[in-house]
Write a protein that holds these residues in place. Structure first.
Motif, mmCIF file in Angstrom:
data_model
loop_
_atom_site.group_PDB
_atom_site.id
_atom_site.type_symbol
_atom_site.label_atom_id
_atom_site.label_comp_id
_atom_site.label_asym_id
_atom_site.label_seq_id
_atom_site.Cartn_x
_atom_site.Cartn_y
_atom_site.Cartn_z
ATOM 1 N N TYR A 639 35.230 36.637 40.775
ATOM 2 C CA TYR A 639 34.529 36.780 42.240
ATOM 3 C C TYR A 639 35.354 35.814 42.997
ATOM 4 C CZ TYR A 639 31.292 36.132 46.179
ATOM 5 O OH TYR A 639 30.899 36.040 47.541
ATOM 6 N N ASN A 640 35.718 34.921 42.344
ATOM 7 C CA ASN A 640 36.290 33.506 43.064
ATOM 8 C C ASN A 640 38.073 33.574 42.820
ATOM 9 O OD1 ASN A 640 34.076 32.287 44.066
ATOM 10 N ND2 ASN A 640 33.829 31.489 41.888
ATOM 11 N N ALA A 641 38.563 34.890 42.440
ATOM 12 C CA ALA A 641 39.848 34.950 42.258
ATOM 13 C C ALA A 641 40.676 35.321 43.556
ATOM 14 C CB ALA A 641 40.169 36.010 41.165
ATOM 15 N N ARG A 642 41.922 34.673 43.627
ATOM 16 C CA ARG A 642 42.594 34.834 44.822
ATOM 17 C C ARG A 642 44.011 35.129 44.494
ATOM 18 N NH1 ARG A 642 38.383 34.571 46.265
ATOM 19 N NH2 ARG A 642 37.152 33.535 47.776
ATOM 20 N N PHE A 643 44.519 36.440 45.085
ATOM 21 C CA PHE A 643 45.762 36.877 45.055
ATOM 22 C C PHE A 643 46.797 36.695 46.041
ATOM 23 C CE2 PHE A 643 42.031 39.170 42.935
ATOM 24 C CZ PHE A 643 42.644 39.244 41.527
ATOM 25 N N SER A 644 48.014 36.847 45.343
ATOM 26 C CA SER A 644 49.295 36.622 46.405
ATOM 27 C C SER A 644 49.377 38.120 47.262
ATOM 28 C CB SER A 644 50.411 36.633 45.635
ATOM 29 O OG SER A 644 50.549 37.451 44.670
ATOM 30 N N CYS A 645 48.789 39.124 46.701
ATOM 31 C CA CYS A 645 48.818 40.289 47.578
ATOM 32 C C CYS A 645 47.470 40.836 47.899
ATOM 33 C CB CYS A 645 49.239 41.604 46.402
ATOM 34 S SG CYS A 645 48.307 41.992 45.110
ATOM 35 N N ASP A 646 47.062 41.871 48.604
ATOM 36 C CA ASP A 646 45.839 42.306 49.229
ATOM 37 C C ASP A 646 44.859 42.826 48.039
ATOM 38 O OD1 ASP A 646 47.161 42.016 51.423
ATOM 39 O OD2 ASP A 646 46.614 43.916 52.306
ATOM 40 N N SER A 647 43.875 42.543 48.271
ATOM 41 C CA SER A 647 42.930 42.658 46.904
ATOM 42 C C SER A 647 41.423 43.376 47.570
ATOM 43 C CB SER A 647 42.500 41.373 46.137
ATOM 44 O OG SER A 647 41.717 40.604 46.799
ATOM 45 N N LEU A 648 40.698 43.978 46.641
ATOM 46 C CA LEU A 648 39.490 44.611 46.996
ATOM 47 C C LEU A 648 38.745 44.408 45.851
ATOM 48 C CD1 LEU A 648 37.887 46.267 49.099
ATOM 49 C CD2 LEU A 648 38.488 48.406 48.154
ATOM 50 N N LYS A 649 37.320 43.860 45.881
ATOM 51 C CA LYS A 649 36.637 43.795 44.653
ATOM 52 C C LYS A 649 35.326 44.750 45.125
ATOM 53 C CE LYS A 649 38.069 38.950 44.417
ATOM 54 N NZ LYS A 649 37.991 37.533 44.628
ATOM 55 N N ILE A 650 35.053 45.589 44.449
ATOM 56 C CA ILE A 650 33.848 46.340 44.457
ATOM 57 C C ILE A 650 32.958 46.664 43.407
ATOM 58 C CG2 ILE A 650 35.323 48.485 43.822
ATOM 59 C CD1 ILE A 650 33.786 49.930 46.291
ATOM 60 N N ALA A 651 31.514 46.325 43.738
ATOM 61 C CA ALA A 651 30.562 46.488 42.558
ATOM 62 C C ALA A 651 29.157 46.685 43.124
ATOM 63 C CB ALA A 651 30.768 45.251 41.707
ATOM 64 N N VAL A 652 28.333 47.022 42.080
ATOM 65 C CA VAL A 652 26.947 47.156 42.511
ATOM 66 C C VAL A 652 26.028 46.133 41.828
ATOM 67 C CG1 VAL A 652 24.747 48.541 42.743
ATOM 68 C CG2 VAL A 652 27.135 49.738 43.080
ATOM 69 N N PHE A 653 25.061 45.289 42.402
ATOM 70 C CA PHE A 653 24.595 44.232 41.637
ATOM 71 C C PHE A 653 23.478 44.966 40.756
ATOM 72 C CE2 PHE A 653 26.371 41.765 45.018
ATOM 73 C CZ PHE A 653 26.550 40.453 44.491
ATOM 74 N N LYS A 654 23.644 45.046 39.427
ATOM 75 C CA LYS A 654 22.680 45.552 38.471
ATOM 76 C C LYS A 654 21.818 44.736 37.537
ATOM 77 C CE LYS A 654 26.319 47.927 37.698
ATOM 78 N NZ LYS A 654 27.421 48.387 37.037
#
Length: 677
Positions: A639-654
């Motif tokens: 969740y806190n990871a940062r990238f040198s390129c564009d990123s998308l984090k997608i998920a459902v809270f289960k």
């Protein structure tokens, strides 16, 4: 000492063995470090189901009983010869430490047809140290008053320069400035001998070194150490010392003051004691180390009774695991979003896994019994798994940091390890195959709906909603498990359950980036995928198809090995073979390798981006878009990871607890887009 080609001896107490698994070991090779008090032995045993690879087993002997150590190695060599009568390989014993010289003649006299090779002790220590801190997460720990065991994650840090204090019969102090540069700067003769003397004076017991070390784990240092409170009767607030601070080590025995020095942090290794023996082994195996290692903590008998600190098998991986090249800052990267450091969160997650255990056992029996002849065996193994995993949870409830840092990732990994060790490599194999088949039947109609959406913004939102709906099909979530068991969760029902809280919804930013004419087009994406069935087939694949239509190359990165109902590399290859014949755009991309499937090197529902299959890492050097999908990969980790390129984090809270931590509700969605740093 290190011995290769041996089998595990039934005579060894389990708590004295520590194993490392190797994939390509074929020679007969053993290693040992012989000190003034203890002889540490490392020996190789082959895996019963494989012609190559196996485990390094660890044990120790008191040096004064060196004949027992020699007899033990002789039995290992004899056992190996009895298993392979025509064995022609050279049998090598790597020996280091002072005893390697002192007992050299005794070893060569007793061990016929064995080559004894002596190695420099200090070099072996450094080699063993480098190996452990580079390969094993949370190998290093320190002590503090408020947090008895505080772990250092050395995989993300540079440990050099450091001072290595090797405490054995004597003490050697080494200044280590790089992995291969060191010098001895000091030392002392006062260690085991004086410790043994003090122990006898304090306890009045005449015990051996091993018994003495075991007793020390259950002891109370306040009986012998002089504390600040013993001198002042309370805290010494003026200089910030608490009453429990040690003022004089062993002060109550010798009444001798000792100055405090807190400028340097003292770090310890969980696999302490075997640095030299491991280093000796690696001296022989350097040219063959095209693999990595992970720690396996499965069997309770590997833990000394009453211990609050344990370490386990180091199992080899088939390929080398390396850092994902698009991490922006490795030094500050920690895969775990939440460290379970307080008792409330620790007990909550332990309780969740324990409450879910019975359902998991029932599913294992249901899906792995092929007829009455196998049912009894499956039930027995399922019961063994239940007992084994519960014993770990009970132990962790009493001592949460016993196996290293306690995180959701480590708890989930431990459960998977127990399943695999008991003989359930993939309990969800059948249900995954069924869900994949059902989803594939619905894919063509879904793709027609996608193509019917004319505007790009609407199409992206439709595809993202599908990906979120697919992510609901997670057999690892206790909140959705019952719905899945009863067949109450459909794809459309999943879409209706999901909400998008504003503070976690960055869909507009992602859409603007994709459709922008002012910025360079994205050219290559990697998607770290999650579950089988609707998740991968109806969620991820249509989204990957859209990226391909935008002239992007796409890598689908899947687990190398099973974990819960996560899709594996082999399963995804089968899915893509069928999909490529179903859809023209996907078929062309698959044929031209604009769409590919690669293995992550992982067998976990979570993801540590410091340990990625080297082939995948190489292929990702030029990606400009990273997508992390699923709660395990995008919320529990990264969740806190940062990238040198564009990123998308997608998920459902289960998970209700995780949702509360983020200020959302169960079945809320997270769509986080960030431009590259």
């Amino acid at each position: 000492m290190n011995v290769e080609g041996a089998t595990i001896s039934d005579e060894l107490p389990y708590q004295e063995t520590r194993d490392i698994v190797l994939p390509n070991q074929t020679e007969n090779f053993y290693a040992q470090q012989i000190g003034g008090s203890l002889a540490k032995v490392v020996y190789f045993s082959r895996k019963p189901d494989s012609s190559k690879g196996g485990r390094l087993n660890f044990t120790k002997f008191e040096t004064e009983r060196i004949d027992e150590c020699i007899d033990f190695i002789e039995n290992l060599v004899s056992s190996r010869h009895s298993q392979v009568p025509k064995l022609r390989e050279k049998i090598v014993v790597k020996a280091t430490g002072g005893g390697a010289h002192k007992y050299f003649d005794k070893f060569t006299e007793k061990l016929k047809n064995v080559t004894i090779e002596k190695e420099d002790e200090m070099e072996c220590l450094i080699t063993g140290l480098n190996f452990l801190i580079a390969e094993i997460p949370y190998e290093v720990f320190t002590y503090s008053e408020n947090d008895p065991m505080c772990f250092e994650d050395t995989l993300s840090s540079n440990m050099f320069p450091c001072i290595l204090v090797n405490i054995g019969s004597g003490v050697s102090i080494l200044k280590v400035t790089s992995p291969d540069k060191f010098e001895r700067i000091s030392g002392t003769s006062e260690e085991t001998g004086i410790f043994h003397f003090i122990d006898q004076r304090v306890t009045q017991f005449d015990v051996c070194v091993s018994e003495m070390l075991e007793m020390s784990q259950r002891g109370d240092n306040t009986n012998v150490d002089m504390l600040v409170g013993d001198i002042y009767g309370s805290d010494y607030n003026k200089i910030g010392l608490k009453s429990t601070t040690i003022a004089s080590s062993m002060g109550k025995v010798f009444k001798k003051n000792e100055r405090q020095d807190g400028a340097i942090k003292a770090l310890f290794l969980r696999h302490e004691g075997y640095l030299g023996a491991v280093g000796a082994f690696l001296k022989h195996r350097t040219r063959h180390r095209a693999c990595s290692f992970s720690e396996i903590l499965t069997f309770p008998q590997m833990i000394t009774e009453g211990s609050v600190n344990a370490y386990g098998i180091l199992e080899s991986t088939p390929t080398k695991l390396v850092v994902f090249p698009k991490l922006h800052d490795l030094t500050n990267y920690n895969p775990d979003t939440a460290m379970l450091t307080d008792s409330v969160s620790q007990h909550y997650w332990i309780d969740v896994l324990e409450d879910n255990l019975q359902s998991l056992v029932e599913l294992a029996i249901k899906w792995n019994s092929n007829g009455d002849d196998q049912k009894q065996d499956v039930q027995t193994r399922a019961s063994t798994f239940d007992t084994l995993f519960r014993s770990h949870l009970t132990r962790l409830r009493d001592h949460p940091t016993m196996y290293g840092a306690l995180t959701i990732r480590n708890l989930l990994n431990l459960r998977e390890q127990c399943l695999h060790e008991i003989g359930f490599p993939d309990i969800f194999a059948k249900v995954k195959a069924g869900e994949n088949k059902t989803a594939l039947r619905d894919l063509k109609d879904l793709l027609e709906k996608v193509d019917s959406v004319q505007d790009v913004e609407g199409k992206i939102e439709f595809l993202i909603d599908n990906m979120l709906a697919g992510n609901m099909f997670d057999w690892g979530s206790s909140q959705t498990l019952e719905m899945l068991r009863k067949g109450e969760l459909t794809f459309e029902a999943a879409r209706k359950k999901i909400r998008k809280p504003e503070h976690l919804n960055k869909l507009r930013l992602f859409t603007e980036r994709i459709t922008s004419r002012a910025k360079p087009k994205l050219k290559k994406a990697v998607i770290f995928v999650d579950n089988s069935g609707a998740d991968i087939v109806l969620g991820v694949i249509p989204f990957a198809r859209f990226l391909i239509s935008m002239d992007m190359d796409v890598i689908l990165a899947a687990n190398s090995f099973p974990a819960v109902n996560d899709v594996t590399f082999d399963e995804l290859l089968e899915i893509m073979t069928e999909v490529s014949e179903m859809d023209t755009l996907l078929g062309i991309a698959w044929t031209n390798k604009k769409l590919s499937v690669m293995a992550t090197g992982s067998s976990s529902p979570c993801l540590d981006l410091r340990r990625i299959n080297d082939d995948l890492a190489e292929a990702c050097k030029d990606v400009d878009f990273v997508l992390l999908e699923g709660m395990g990969r995008a919320i529990h980790t990264n969740y806190n990871a940062r990238f040198s390129c564009d990123s998308l984090k997608i998920a459902v809270f289960k998970s209700t607890a995780t949702a509360l931590e983020f200020g959302v509700r169960l079945h809320d969605a997270m769509i986080l887009y960030e431009e590259g740093s």
